[in-house]
Write a protein that holds these residues in place. Structure first.
Motif, PDB file in Angstrom:
ATOM      1  N   LYS A   1       0.816  -1.225   0.000  1.00  0.00           N
ATOM      2  CA  LYS A   1       0.000   0.000   0.000  1.00  0.00           C
ATOM      3  C   LYS A   1       0.847   1.271   0.000  1.00  0.00           C
ATOM      4  O   LYS A   1       0.571   2.200  -0.744  1.00  0.00           O
TER       5      LYS A   1
ATOM      6  N   ASP B   1      -0.737   7.903   5.204  1.00  0.00           N
ATOM      7  CA  ASP B   1      -0.593   6.514   5.651  1.00  0.00           C
ATOM      8  C   ASP B   1      -1.235   6.403   7.034  1.00  0.00           C
ATOM      9  O   ASP B   1      -0.618   6.758   8.039  1.00  0.00           O
ATOM     10  N   THR B   2      -2.485   5.928   7.075  1.00  0.00           N
ATOM     11  CA  THR B   2      -3.185   5.919   8.369  1.00  0.00           C
ATOM     12  C   THR B   2      -2.624   4.857   9.315  1.00  0.00           C
ATOM     13  O   THR B   2      -2.820   4.943  10.521  1.00  0.00           O
ATOM     14  N   GLY B   3      -1.913   3.861   8.760  1.00  0.00           N
ATOM     15  CA  GLY B   3      -1.238   2.889   9.633  1.00  0.00           C
ATOM     16  C   GLY B   3      -0.258   3.619  10.547  1.00  0.00           C
ATOM     17  O   GLY B   3      -0.115   3.276  11.730  1.00  0.00           O
TER      18      GLY B   3
ATOM     19  N   VAL C   1       0.130  -2.825  17.977  1.00  0.00           N
ATOM     20  CA  VAL C   1      -0.712  -1.839  17.282  1.00  0.00           C
ATOM     21  C   VAL C   1      -2.110  -2.380  16.978  1.00  0.00           C
ATOM     22  O   VAL C   1      -3.110  -1.662  17.146  1.00  0.00           O
ATOM     23  N   SER C   2      -2.230  -3.627  16.568  1.00  0.00           N
ATOM     24  CA  SER C   2      -3.567  -4.156  16.221  1.00  0.00           C
ATOM     25  C   SER C   2      -4.463  -4.261  17.439  1.00  0.00           C
ATOM     26  O   SER C   2      -5.691  -4.167  17.315  1.00  0.00           O
TER      27      SER C   2
ATOM     28  N   ALA D   1      -5.574  -0.738  18.035  1.00  0.00           N
ATOM     29  CA  ALA D   1      -6.435  -0.290  16.923  1.00  0.00           C
ATOM     30  C   ALA D   1      -7.834  -0.900  16.994  1.00  0.00           C
ATOM     31  O   ALA D   1      -8.748  -0.441  16.312  1.00  0.00           O
TER      32      ALA D   1
ATOM     33  N   ARG E   1     -10.231   4.279  17.632  1.00  0.00           N
ATOM     34  CA  ARG E   1     -10.726   4.496  16.261  1.00  0.00           C
ATOM     35  C   ARG E   1     -11.552   5.784  16.193  1.00  0.00           C
ATOM     36  O   ARG E   1     -11.435   6.559  15.249  1.00  0.00           O
TER      37      ARG E   1
ATOM     38  N   GLN F   1      -8.751  11.807  10.370  1.00  0.00           N
ATOM     39  CA  GLN F   1      -8.429  11.229   9.053  1.00  0.00           C
ATOM     40  C   GLN F   1      -9.235  11.920   7.950  1.00  0.00           C
ATOM     41  O   GLN F   1      -8.700  12.284   6.909  1.00  0.00           O
TER      42      GLN F   1
ATOM     43  N   GLY G   1      -4.940   2.356   4.274  1.00  0.00           N
ATOM     44  CA  GLY G   1      -5.189   1.808   5.604  1.00  0.00           C
ATOM     45  C   GLY G   1      -5.906   0.480   5.536  1.00  0.00           C
ATOM     46  O   GLY G   1      -5.611  -0.375   4.683  1.00  0.00           O
ATOM     47  N   ARG G   2      -6.865   0.308   6.459  1.00  0.00           N
ATOM     48  CA  ARG G   2      -7.621  -0.944   6.516  1.00  0.00           C
ATOM     49  C   ARG G   2      -9.115  -0.692   6.293  1.00  0.00           C
ATOM     50  O   ARG G   2      -9.837  -1.604   5.887  1.00  0.00           O
TER      51      ARG G   2
ATOM     52  N   ARG H   1       8.762  -7.764   4.116  1.00  0.00           N
ATOM     53  CA  ARG H   1       9.116  -7.266   5.453  1.00  0.00           C
ATOM     54  C   ARG H   1      10.542  -7.684   5.821  1.00  0.00           C
ATOM     55  O   ARG H   1      11.309  -6.899   6.370  1.00  0.00           O
TER      56      ARG H   1
ATOM     57  N   ARG I   1      -1.219 -10.055  12.579  1.00  0.00           N
ATOM     58  CA  ARG I   1      -1.857  -8.714  12.508  1.00  0.00           C
ATOM     59  C   ARG I   1      -3.085  -8.763  11.616  1.00  0.00           C
ATOM     60  O   ARG I   1      -4.120  -8.197  11.928  1.00  0.00           O
TER      61      ARG I   1
ATOM     62  N   ASP J   1      -6.766  -7.800  12.680  1.00  0.00           N
ATOM     63  CA  ASP J   1      -7.411  -6.669  11.987  1.00  0.00           C
ATOM     64  C   ASP J   1      -8.702  -7.092  11.281  1.00  0.00           C
ATOM     65  O   ASP J   1      -9.649  -6.320  11.200  1.00  0.00           O
TER      66      ASP J   1
ATOM     67  N   ARG K   1     -11.666  -8.072  14.136  1.00  0.00           N
ATOM     68  CA  ARG K   1     -12.142  -7.164  15.198  1.00  0.00           C
ATOM     69  C   ARG K   1     -13.588  -6.735  14.892  1.00  0.00           C
ATOM     70  O   ARG K   1     -14.021  -6.742  13.739  1.00  0.00           O
TER      71      ARG K   1
HETATM   72  O1  C5P Z   1      -0.388  -0.048   7.659  1.00  0.00           O
HETATM   73  P1  C5P Z   1       0.334  -0.585   8.878  1.00  0.00           P
HETATM   74  O2  C5P Z   1       0.680  -2.035   8.717  1.00  0.00           O
HETATM   75  O3  C5P Z   1       1.487   0.250   9.298  1.00  0.00           O
HETATM   76  O4  C5P Z   1      -0.752  -0.480  10.030  1.00  0.00           O
HETATM   77  C1  C5P Z   1      -0.461  -0.824  11.355  1.00  0.00           C
HETATM   78  C2  C5P Z   1      -1.744  -1.279  12.059  1.00  0.00           C
HETATM   79  O5  C5P Z   1      -2.606  -0.158  12.240  1.00  0.00           O
HETATM   80  C3  C5P Z   1      -2.585  -2.306  11.344  1.00  0.00           C
HETATM   81  O6  C5P Z   1      -2.122  -3.635  11.546  1.00  0.00           O
HETATM   82  C4  C5P Z   1      -3.947  -2.080  11.978  1.00  0.00           C
HETATM   83  O7  C5P Z   1      -4.054  -2.716  13.229  1.00  0.00           O
HETATM   84  C5  C5P Z   1      -3.962  -0.578  12.230  1.00  0.00           C
HETATM   85  N1  C5P Z   1      -4.708   0.157  11.211  1.00  0.00           N
HETATM   86  C6  C5P Z   1      -6.076   0.181  11.292  1.00  0.00           C
HETATM   87  N2  C5P Z   1      -6.799   0.937  10.414  1.00  0.00           N
HETATM   88  C7  C5P Z   1      -6.198   1.645   9.473  1.00  0.00           C
HETATM   89  C8  C5P Z   1      -4.795   1.610   9.333  1.00  0.00           C
HETATM   90  C9  C5P Z   1      -4.069   0.825  10.214  1.00  0.00           C
HETATM   91  O8  C5P Z   1      -6.647  -0.475  12.149  1.00  0.00           O
HETATM   92  N3  C5P Z   1      -6.945   2.404   8.651  1.00  0.00           N
END
Ligand code: C5P
Length: 220
Positions: A20, A37-39, A102-103, A106, A112, A119, A138-139, A166, A178, A182, A185
């Motif tokens: 992404k 990059d919302t991650g 992070v997950s 999140a 959120r 965002q 993002g997701r 990775r 992850r 993700d 949830r």
């Molecule tokens: O994109 P990246 O892998 O850096 O994202 C890290 C974590 O952030 C994801 O594994 C997820 O848990 C969370 N995330 C999310 N929603 C998004 C972006 C990322 O829940 N829009």
């Protein structure tokens, strides 16, 4: 002078290491879009919550801690980076500890909710800074943040190809775990939203993926 060109919003979702970020960066260059990059936002919030001693199981305490976080945006080139109380995240948000937690953070509704409007407001940031559009990855971008985006894409690639990416970045990241957290949830799970274009990048180069998406954007 204001441009008469239409401001375009592009949503890119996908699992961990699905390409992404590199794809979004390539497209932001091509179209003069702000890249978000919302991650990195979730990683930054996770980092600060951990610094504050928070635990993903303690939702009420997290909600209190979030009240002390004042958000801003720093634009570097075409990338928007979150600022929390004037702290701008760096490599510390890519550590193994953050990859592993992070997950969990999140998945907390207060986290959120805290990032939801921030965002969406990035579209205004992009307009105010004379970008021709916004590309947000993002997701849940195509499902929750911008369900009416002009273009919505979902990137996928075989787990092995993603794990290899990775490793070549020198990162220790359990991407399958992850993705599992993700996509299972309760709130805003990772999904390919109905109507989004699904792209499998397992056998495509970065340039090929960027070209494919660029053609779809230009076709409109
Ligand atoms: O994109 P990246 O892998 O850096 O994202 C890290 C974590 O952030 C994801 O594994 C997820 O848990 C969370 N995330 C999310 N929603 C998004 C972006 C990322 O829940 N829009």
């Amino acid at each position: 002078m204001a441009s008469s060109q239409k401001f375009i919003i592009v949503a890119i979702d996908g699992g961990a290491a699905s390409g992404k970020s590199s794809t979004s960066r390539g497209l932001s260059e091509r179209f003069n879009f702000l890249h978000v990059d919302t991650g990195s936002f979730y990683r930054a919030v996770t980092y600060q919550l951990r610094q504050a001693g928070e635990n993903p199981a303690e939702a009420a305490s997290i909600a209190q801690a979030l009240k002390t976080f004042k958000l801003g945006t720093l634009i570097t080139g075409r990338d928007a980076m979150i600022k929390i109380n004037d702290w701008v995240p760096g490599d510390e948000i890519r550590s193994q500890e953050i990859n592993e937690s992070v997950s969990l953070f999140a998945a907390v509704p207060a986290v959120r909710g805290f990032l939801l409007d921030y965002q969406r407001d990035q579209a205004t940031v992009a307009r105010e800074n004379s970008f021709d559009g916004l590309i947000m990855e993002g997701r849940d971008i195509g499902s929750i943040i911008f369900p009416d985006a002009d273009h919505r894409f979902f990137l996928q690639a075989d787990l092995e190809a993603r794990a290899q990416r990775r490793i070549s970045e020198g990162q220790n990241d359990k991407i399958a775990e992850r993705d599992r957290l993700d996509s299972t949830r309760k709130i805003s799970p990772l999904v390919c939203p109905a109507g989004a274009t699904l792209i499998d990048s397992t056998y495509l180069s970065l340039d090929e993926v960027v070209d494919l998406i660029a053609k779809k954007i230009q076709a409109d």
